[in-house]
Design a protein around this motif. Structure first.
Motif, PDB file in Angstrom:
ATOM      1  N   ARG A   1       3.780  -0.048   7.038  1.00 37.58           N
ATOM      2  CA  ARG A   1       3.646   1.417   6.952  1.00 37.58           C
ATOM      3  C   ARG A   1       4.559   2.113   7.972  1.00 37.58           C
ATOM      4  NH1 ARG A   1      -2.880   1.276   5.726  1.00 37.58           N
ATOM      5  NH2 ARG A   1      -2.650   1.090   3.463  1.00 37.58           N
TER       6      ARG A   1
ATOM      7  N   VAL B   1      -3.493   7.625   3.088  1.00 39.93           N
ATOM      8  CA  VAL B   1      -2.126   7.319   3.555  1.00 39.93           C
ATOM      9  C   VAL B   1      -1.127   8.177   2.786  1.00 39.93           C
ATOM     10  CG1 VAL B   1      -0.327   5.540   3.585  1.00 39.93           C
ATOM     11  CG2 VAL B   1      -2.642   4.978   4.341  1.00 39.93           C
ATOM     12  N   GLU B   2      -1.334   8.305   1.485  1.00 40.20           N
ATOM     13  CA  GLU B   2      -0.407   9.124   0.684  1.00 40.20           C
ATOM     14  C   GLU B   2      -0.409  10.572   1.148  1.00 40.20           C
ATOM     15  OE1 GLU B   2      -1.185   6.531  -3.410  1.00 40.20           O
ATOM     16  OE2 GLU B   2      -0.838   8.680  -3.561  1.00 40.20           O
TER      17      GLU B   2
ATOM     18  N   ILE C   1       6.381   7.454  -4.584  1.00 39.12           N
ATOM     19  CA  ILE C   1       5.087   6.768  -4.413  1.00 39.12           C
ATOM     20  C   ILE C   1       4.611   6.122  -5.714  1.00 39.12           C
ATOM     21  CG2 ILE C   1       2.633   7.116  -3.882  1.00 39.12           C
ATOM     22  CD1 ILE C   1       3.529   9.155  -1.741  1.00 39.12           C
TER      23      ILE C   1
ATOM     24  N   ILE D   1      -5.040  -0.920  -4.781  1.00 43.62           N
ATOM     25  CA  ILE D   1      -3.840  -0.828  -3.908  1.00 43.62           C
ATOM     26  C   ILE D   1      -3.587   0.620  -3.471  1.00 43.62           C
ATOM     27  CG2 ILE D   1      -2.689  -2.870  -4.838  1.00 43.62           C
ATOM     28  CD1 ILE D   1      -1.007   0.177  -5.820  1.00 43.62           C
ATOM     29  N   THR D   2      -4.303   1.561  -4.108  1.00 40.18           N
ATOM     30  CA  THR D   2      -4.074   2.975  -3.771  1.00 40.18           C
ATOM     31  C   THR D   2      -4.841   3.361  -2.513  1.00 40.18           C
ATOM     32  OG1 THR D   2      -3.640   3.599  -6.060  1.00 40.18           O
ATOM     33  CG2 THR D   2      -4.393   5.352  -4.568  1.00 40.18           C
ATOM     34  N   ASN D   3      -4.137   4.019  -1.598  1.00 42.41           N
ATOM     35  CA  ASN D   3      -4.782   4.549  -0.388  1.00 42.41           C
ATOM     36  C   ASN D   3      -4.415   6.032  -0.307  1.00 42.41           C
ATOM     37  OD1 ASN D   3      -5.272   5.415   2.293  1.00 42.41           O
ATOM     38  ND2 ASN D   3      -5.370   3.269   2.953  1.00 42.41           N
TER      39      ASN D   3
ATOM     40  N   ARG E   1      13.055   1.358  -0.095  1.00 36.45           N
ATOM     41  CA  ARG E   1      11.725   1.927   0.171  1.00 36.45           C
ATOM     42  C   ARG E   1      10.740   1.512  -0.925  1.00 36.45           C
ATOM     43  NH1 ARG E   1       6.802   4.457  -0.985  1.00 36.45           N
ATOM     44  NH2 ARG E   1       6.203   5.713   0.813  1.00 36.45           N
TER      45      ARG E   1
ATOM     46  N   THR F   1       6.627   2.979  -6.318  1.00 43.22           N
ATOM     47  CA  THR F   1       6.249   1.962  -5.325  1.00 43.22           C
ATOM     48  C   THR F   1       4.972   1.254  -5.763  1.00 43.22           C
ATOM     49  OG1 THR F   1       7.250   3.273  -3.536  1.00 43.22           O
ATOM     50  CG2 THR F   1       5.676   1.563  -2.886  1.00 43.22           C
ATOM     51  N   LYS F   2       4.014   2.037  -6.263  1.00 39.28           N
ATOM     52  CA  LYS F   2       2.739   1.441  -6.706  1.00 39.28           C
ATOM     53  C   LYS F   2       2.917   0.596  -7.964  1.00 39.28           C
ATOM     54  CE  LYS F   2      -0.754   4.483  -6.200  1.00 39.28           C
ATOM     55  NZ  LYS F   2      -1.386   5.828  -6.130  1.00 39.28           N
TER      56      LYS F   2
ATOM     57  N   LYS G   1      -1.647  -7.019   0.931  1.00 40.41           N
ATOM     58  CA  LYS G   1      -2.963  -6.672   0.393  1.00 40.41           C
ATOM     59  C   LYS G   1      -3.607  -7.869  -0.320  1.00 40.41           C
ATOM     60  CE  LYS G   1      -2.065  -1.726   0.132  1.00 40.41           C
ATOM     61  NZ  LYS G   1      -1.739  -0.556  -0.722  1.00 40.41           N
TER      62      LYS G   1
ATOM     63  N   VAL H   1       3.977  -4.822   0.683  1.00 42.08           N
ATOM     64  CA  VAL H   1       2.650  -4.192   0.716  1.00 42.08           C
ATOM     65  C   VAL H   1       1.688  -4.992  -0.157  1.00 42.08           C
ATOM     66  CG1 VAL H   1       1.340  -2.116   0.138  1.00 42.08           C
ATOM     67  CG2 VAL H   1       3.642  -1.897   1.091  1.00 42.08           C
TER      68      VAL H   1
ATOM     69  N   LEU I   1       7.937   2.137   6.526  1.00 46.13           N
ATOM     70  CA  LEU I   1       8.056   3.139   5.451  1.00 46.13           C
ATOM     71  C   LEU I   1       8.244   4.535   6.062  1.00 46.13           C
ATOM     72  CD1 LEU I   1       5.298   1.858   2.996  1.00 46.13           C
ATOM     73  CD2 LEU I   1       7.779   1.803   2.625  1.00 46.13           C
TER      74      LEU I   1
ATOM     75  N   GLU J   1       4.035  -2.642  -6.721  1.00 44.37           N
ATOM     76  CA  GLU J   1       2.901  -3.404  -6.179  1.00 44.37           C
ATOM     77  C   GLU J   1       2.101  -4.071  -7.294  1.00 44.37           C
ATOM     78  OE1 GLU J   1       1.995   0.049  -2.929  1.00 44.37           O
ATOM     79  OE2 GLU J   1       0.520  -1.557  -3.015  1.00 44.37           O
TER      80      GLU J   1
ATOM     81  N   ILE K   1       1.497  10.997   4.327  1.00 43.28           N
ATOM     82  CA  ILE K   1       2.947  10.920   4.078  1.00 43.28           C
ATOM     83  C   ILE K   1       3.465  12.272   3.604  1.00 43.28           C
ATOM     84  CG2 ILE K   1       4.678   9.969   2.477  1.00 43.28           C
ATOM     85  CD1 ILE K   1       3.039   7.310   2.589  1.00 43.28           C
TER      86      ILE K   1
HETATM   87  C1  ISJ Z   1       2.441   1.592   0.450  1.00 42.74           C
HETATM   88  C2  ISJ Z   1       1.096   1.511   0.288  1.00 42.74           C
HETATM   89  O1  ISJ Z   1       0.509   1.422  -0.965  1.00 42.74           O
HETATM   90  C3  ISJ Z   1       0.325   2.618  -1.754  1.00 42.74           C
HETATM   91  C4  ISJ Z   1       1.609   3.358  -1.869  1.00 42.74           C
HETATM   92  C5  ISJ Z   1       1.930   4.286  -0.925  1.00 42.74           C
HETATM   93  C6  ISJ Z   1       3.328   4.859  -0.889  1.00 42.74           C
HETATM   94  O2  ISJ Z   1       4.128   4.501  -1.775  1.00 42.74           O
HETATM   95  O3  ISJ Z   1       3.614   5.616   0.053  1.00 42.74           O
HETATM   96  C7  ISJ Z   1       0.985   4.719   0.037  1.00 42.74           C
HETATM   97  C8  ISJ Z   1      -0.311   4.280  -0.019  1.00 42.74           C
HETATM   98  C9  ISJ Z   1      -0.789   3.464  -1.157  1.00 42.74           C
HETATM   99  O4  ISJ Z   1      -1.361   4.292  -2.146  1.00 42.74           O
HETATM  100  C10 ISJ Z   1       0.171   1.515   1.440  1.00 42.74           C
HETATM  101  O5  ISJ Z   1      -1.025   1.198   1.239  1.00 42.74           O
HETATM  102  O6  ISJ Z   1       0.645   1.812   2.572  1.00 42.74           O
END
Ligand code: ISJ
Length: 256
Positions: free
Chosen positions: A16, A197-198, A239, A192-194, A157, A242-243, A168, A164, A19, A246, A201
């Motif tokens: 993180r 954190v989103e 985002i 995997i969703t947080n 990125r 990225t997910k 996890k 990630v 990122l 994942e 960001i």
């Molecule tokens: C990257 C992660 O996984 C997911 C994707 C994120 C992103 O792309 O910024 C942030 C949080 C999560 O929903 C994380 O958990 O840090």
């Protein structure tokens, strides 16, 4: 984060933090691209006004392909955090291999979203960050150079999602093993969703866009990357892709 020490890479807080650092790189690459017009000719396949000897793709693709070939020769794509846009065209490096320890599953290089990243960059990001619409033929080379820097920063990125996902998975092997066996994409995405954190960001990006890219002594100065556009790009493009990385990485995680 040291890719020769897996324990530093698969630490979720380290990931993180990396990122967060990439936010600055991406913002400044966008600011550079914002000096130019959209230059649609740069992205047109076989543009009549931009004939390239012995090549049938777009001006951008020619530049990106040839740069990646050069970068592959000096070992860029042996690094586990780099994913090429032309994986079938890159070449072996003449440098000795670094022999990184295995951090991700063997199929990780096959999780490659760069075609999607390039398409969405051209179709959605360029119109948001360019100075104005239209071609500026004096700057086609500068535009392609700036685009490549934006694309490679976005790619690094977004594909960090593989680290990630591995972190996890290792944090709750029973849970992810069951979800993967059930091919439960929805619940994998949920897990995997947080959202916290989103949200953090997006808040940070708003503040960064308000500070970067403007003349601090002239608060009324032109903002080259607006906070709302930067948040929109991350919220609707960076985002979510990225997910997707994942989830795709995890769905294959039980492969032998
Ligand atoms: C990257 C992660 O996984 C997911 C994707 C994120 C992103 O792309 O910024 C942030 C949080 C999560 O929903 C994380 O958990 O840090």
């Amino acid at each position: 984060m040291d890719f020769t020490r897996p324990e530093t890479v698969l630490n979720l807080q380290n990931i993180r933090n990396e990122l967060v650092r990439m936010e600055d790189t991406i913002i400044f690459k966008f600011i550079e691209r914002s000096h130019f017009a959209t230059c649609p000719s740069v992205y047109k396949e076989q543009h009549p006004g931009l004939t390239i000897p012995n090549f049938e793709g777009s001006f951008l693709n020619w530049a990106l392909l040839n740069l990646e070939i050069t970068q592959s020769r000096i070992r860029r794509f042996e690094s586990p955090d780099e994913t090429p846009f032309f994986p079938d065209k890159i070449q072996k490096s003449f440098l000795p291999s670094v022999n990184y320890p295995q951090i991700l599953a063997p199929y990780a290089p096959e999780v490659n979203y760069n075609d999607t990243i390039k398409d969405v960059y051209i179709e959605k990001i360029i119109p948001l960050i360019s100075r104005k619409d239209g071609d500026d033929s004096n700057n086609f080379g500068s535009v392609a150079t700036s685009d490549i820097e934006c694309l490679q920063s976005l790619s690094r990125r977004i594909h960090f999602g593989k680290f990630v996902a591995e972190a996890k998975f290792q944090s709750d092997i029973p849970l992810y093993t069951k979800l993967i066996k059930d091919k439960d994409v929805e619940r994998i995405m949920e897990n995997i969703t947080n959202s916290a954190v989103e949200e953090k960001i997006l808040e940070r990006l708003t503040k960064k866009a308000e500070v970067y890219g403007v003349d601090p002594t002239n608060k009324k100065g032109e903002k080259r990357i607006t906070p709302e556009y930067l948040v929109k790009i991350y919220k609707e493009i960076v985002i979510p892709i990225t997910k997707e990385v994942e989830v795709e990485y995890l769905l294959r995680r039980l492969e032998d």
